[in-house]
Design a protein around this motif. Structure first.
Motif, mmCIF file in Angstrom:
data_model
loop_
_atom_site.group_PDB
_atom_site.id
_atom_site.type_symbol
_atom_site.label_atom_id
_atom_site.label_comp_id
_atom_site.label_asym_id
_atom_site.label_seq_id
_atom_site.Cartn_x
_atom_site.Cartn_y
_atom_site.Cartn_z
ATOM 1 N N VAL A 79 0.754 4.669 -5.469
ATOM 2 C CA VAL A 79 1.490 5.404 -5.430
ATOM 3 C C VAL A 79 3.012 5.603 -6.443
ATOM 4 C CG1 VAL A 79 3.903 3.292 -5.007
ATOM 5 C CG2 VAL A 79 1.488 2.479 -4.167
ATOM 6 N N ASP B 159 -0.482 8.523 0.601
ATOM 7 C CA ASP B 159 -0.327 7.226 1.685
ATOM 8 C C ASP B 159 -0.957 6.598 1.708
ATOM 9 O OD1 ASP B 159 -2.883 8.168 2.908
ATOM 10 O OD2 ASP B 159 -1.432 9.663 4.494
ATOM 11 N N VAL B 160 -1.416 5.178 2.927
ATOM 12 C CA VAL B 160 -1.701 4.653 2.172
ATOM 13 C C VAL B 160 -3.407 4.587 2.069
ATOM 14 C CG1 VAL B 160 -2.446 4.271 4.826
ATOM 15 C CG2 VAL B 160 -1.992 2.273 3.534
ATOM 16 N N ILE C 225 -4.496 5.478 -0.815
ATOM 17 C CA ILE C 225 -4.270 3.789 -2.096
ATOM 18 C C ILE C 225 -5.671 3.573 -1.750
ATOM 19 C CG2 ILE C 225 -3.727 1.070 -2.379
ATOM 20 C CD1 ILE C 225 -0.564 2.697 -1.184
ATOM 21 N N VAL D 182 -0.335 -4.154 -3.168
ATOM 22 C CA VAL D 182 0.018 -3.322 -4.191
ATOM 23 C C VAL D 182 0.818 -2.426 -2.778
ATOM 24 C CG1 VAL D 182 -0.033 -0.839 -4.841
ATOM 25 C CG2 VAL D 182 -1.558 -2.441 -5.828
ATOM 26 N N PHE D 183 0.138 -2.326 -1.960
ATOM 27 C CA PHE D 183 0.782 -1.301 -0.827
ATOM 28 C C PHE D 183 2.551 -1.946 -0.105
ATOM 29 C CE2 PHE D 183 1.631 -0.539 4.119
ATOM 30 C CZ PHE D 183 1.483 0.779 4.188
ATOM 31 N N PHE D 184 1.794 -3.070 0.019
ATOM 32 C CA PHE D 184 2.903 -4.763 0.622
ATOM 33 C C PHE D 184 3.998 -4.778 -0.732
ATOM 34 C CE2 PHE D 184 0.412 -4.976 3.910
ATOM 35 C CZ PHE D 184 1.528 -4.828 5.338
ATOM 36 N N HIS E 286 3.988 -3.620 -3.700
ATOM 37 C CA HIS E 286 4.723 -2.134 -4.993
ATOM 38 C C HIS E 286 4.955 -2.622 -6.205
ATOM 39 C CE1 HIS E 286 5.668 1.291 -7.031
ATOM 40 N NE2 HIS E 286 4.774 1.435 -7.583
ATOM 41 N N PRO E 287 6.591 -2.670 -5.863
ATOM 42 C CA PRO E 287 7.565 -2.951 -6.924
ATOM 43 C C PRO E 287 7.355 -4.274 -7.522
ATOM 44 C CG PRO E 287 8.489 -2.971 -5.312
ATOM 45 C CD PRO E 287 7.010 -2.640 -4.529
ATOM 46 N N GLN E 288 7.089 -5.159 -7.287
ATOM 47 C CA GLN E 288 6.261 -6.645 -8.105
ATOM 48 C C GLN E 288 5.292 -6.198 -8.654
ATOM 49 O OE1 GLN E 288 7.420 -6.438 -4.196
ATOM 50 N NE2 GLN E 288 7.818 -7.977 -4.099
#
Lengths: 223, 223, 223
Positions: free
Chosen positions: C31, C36-37, C40, C83-85, C87-89
């Motif tokens: 990320v 891209d996905v 990841i 991590v894809f969905f 990521h910030p958390q």
């Protein structure tokens, strides 16, 4: 036996075609990176044979086919020589190279999955290794050329999805005992057409969600 | 048996010398790249053992010799410690390092070809794997250090050609059943001398034809 | 048998935990590199499974466990999706990721050493391969992402030393026939705690001696 999808001679010819077009893509990157003639040969061999060698080492089929079949080793050399002497002409037919590369992708994901299954791997692992066979050479090419692999860059058209579709189709055919020359040929064509469509419509894979909020300032400078 | 070219103890000593000088070249790159002591050790081990491990995995000789002979593992450690403490002095004798590296190149292309053949590969494949044994460690070193491999850069003196000459000589000797300590020693010396000449006269490999017309503007800025 | 340290189900659960946290670290780098996905997923799989696949290929345990146990392949996928969905958390709990990564490091150096020994390698080689198992995935992650491996950078906290300590402890336990669930658990904890201390106190490895005199001018511009 699942690994005799086609008559041996047809299978072998298709393998060589896939190896040849992958080698062309490796050679072209070498010229663009300003490498010398050995760089062209190294990238041609690595791109064309890297995925298959990885597959054969993982499933224990050593020495890998690339080292027992002289044609597998010599074909990338021919591609490298062609690009060495005819680089501008090859660049000009770049769309043709991309079409052949898509054919190689379709072929390798199908033969990779089939060979992995015939060596005793499970269906999911076989499909995963089939995808790795198809995309592995390209990743090795980019790593040696010191580039971020085209496979994982967000600004490149979908490459993994067509291979995954082809490998999944093969795994499903094996699961339902319907794998034969027709169904595996269909899987090759499906992956091939998907890749052509991805290139034509510039289909791209998404990056992670919520990424923009965090990186918007950086991207303004980069893009 | 083709893989007993010399008495075992002489063969083993020569192997260790080749491993040592390759490890020195890996360690020096680590220092130049400002890596820490583990970077020095990792690049020393990777450069010295990478080619041989690749060869052994490909021919199915697992575990590779690097993991069964303690001397193969410890020798690069000694080289790393030497460079760690005596870096400026080692740099000052860089020409000596290059001479030893040439010796390692000659030795590894010959032993690599011979070992590959003794495991059943064909002559062409054996020679190709011999070259890969000789140059593989250096490529791995440069990939880990995040550099374009010195092997494929057009602005470096010929490195692959001497290894190819040595491996080809060995393959020819095997073909005509004349491989013995004298002829294989000759192949080592031939590769060694060729590499020394390439360094002395700055022999370089050509880049692709017709390349300049396309990239002349770019190069004016780069060079 | 030395490779049954814990009951199989506990061992398997611990393996999956280690694989999961390594996959999280690979996904986060993807990320950050704006991949891209598929980037990841590729970095998640490579980081989590790379070290183990290398170990299994070297000792001849093919197909590697990563291809025979579906859980090993699917766990990194779950990490990549998370991590894809989120990521910030996930970034926000980066300290937690680092703690889990330290746990993975401790676990993998111990199981890697044990498995290598059970396949017939010597004690020193087993410990070396155990360290390679623990750190190999991270190096592969950084090589694919086109970065200088974090393992060898002087400005990163100690990573190899904790793995070496854990692997050495296991080798000593094997040597004195005292390897069991308690002692190997102790080795895991020792490596884990060492890594936590290295992160907390920013322990770093030295660079080569006498380096500064030669490179001081360069560093003034770089740092």
């Amino acid at each position: 036996m699942v690994h005799d999808l086609f008559t041996p001679s047809i299978q072998h010819t298709l393998d060589l075609v896939g190896i040849f077009v992958f080698a062309i893509s490796g050679s072209l990157l070498a010229v663009r990176k300003n490498l010398d003639v050995f760089g062209i040969v190294v990238l041609a061999e690595a791109t064309a044979l890297g995925g298959g060698i990885l597959r054969d080492i993982v499933i224990g089929a050593v020495p890998p086919a690339a080292f027992t079949d002289l044609g597998y080793f010599l074909t990338p050399l021919i591609a490298a020589v062609l690009v060495f002497f005819l680089h501008p002409q090859v660049e000009r037919i770049n769309w043709a190279v991309n079409v052949f590369d898509a054919a190689g992708l379709g072929l390798f994901c199908v033969t990779g999955t089939t060979k992995a299954y015939s060596y005793g791997l499970g269906l999911t692992s076989s499909a995963a290794l089939g995808v790795a066979t198809a995309v592995g050479g390209g990743v090795l090419r980019d790593v040696i050329a010191n580039e971020v692999p085209s496979l994982v860059r967000w600004d490149r058209d979908l490459y993994a999805v067509p291979a995954m579709a082809g490998a999944t189709l093969v795994a499903l055919c094996i699961r339902f005992s319907t794998l034969n020359a027709v169904t595996s040929g269909t899987a090759v064509v499906a992956a091939f057409v998907l890749r052509l469509l991805a290139m034509h419509f510039h289909w791209r894979a998404p990056r992670s969600w919520n990424r923009r909020t965090a990186t918007v300032e950086v991207e303004q400078h980069v893009e």
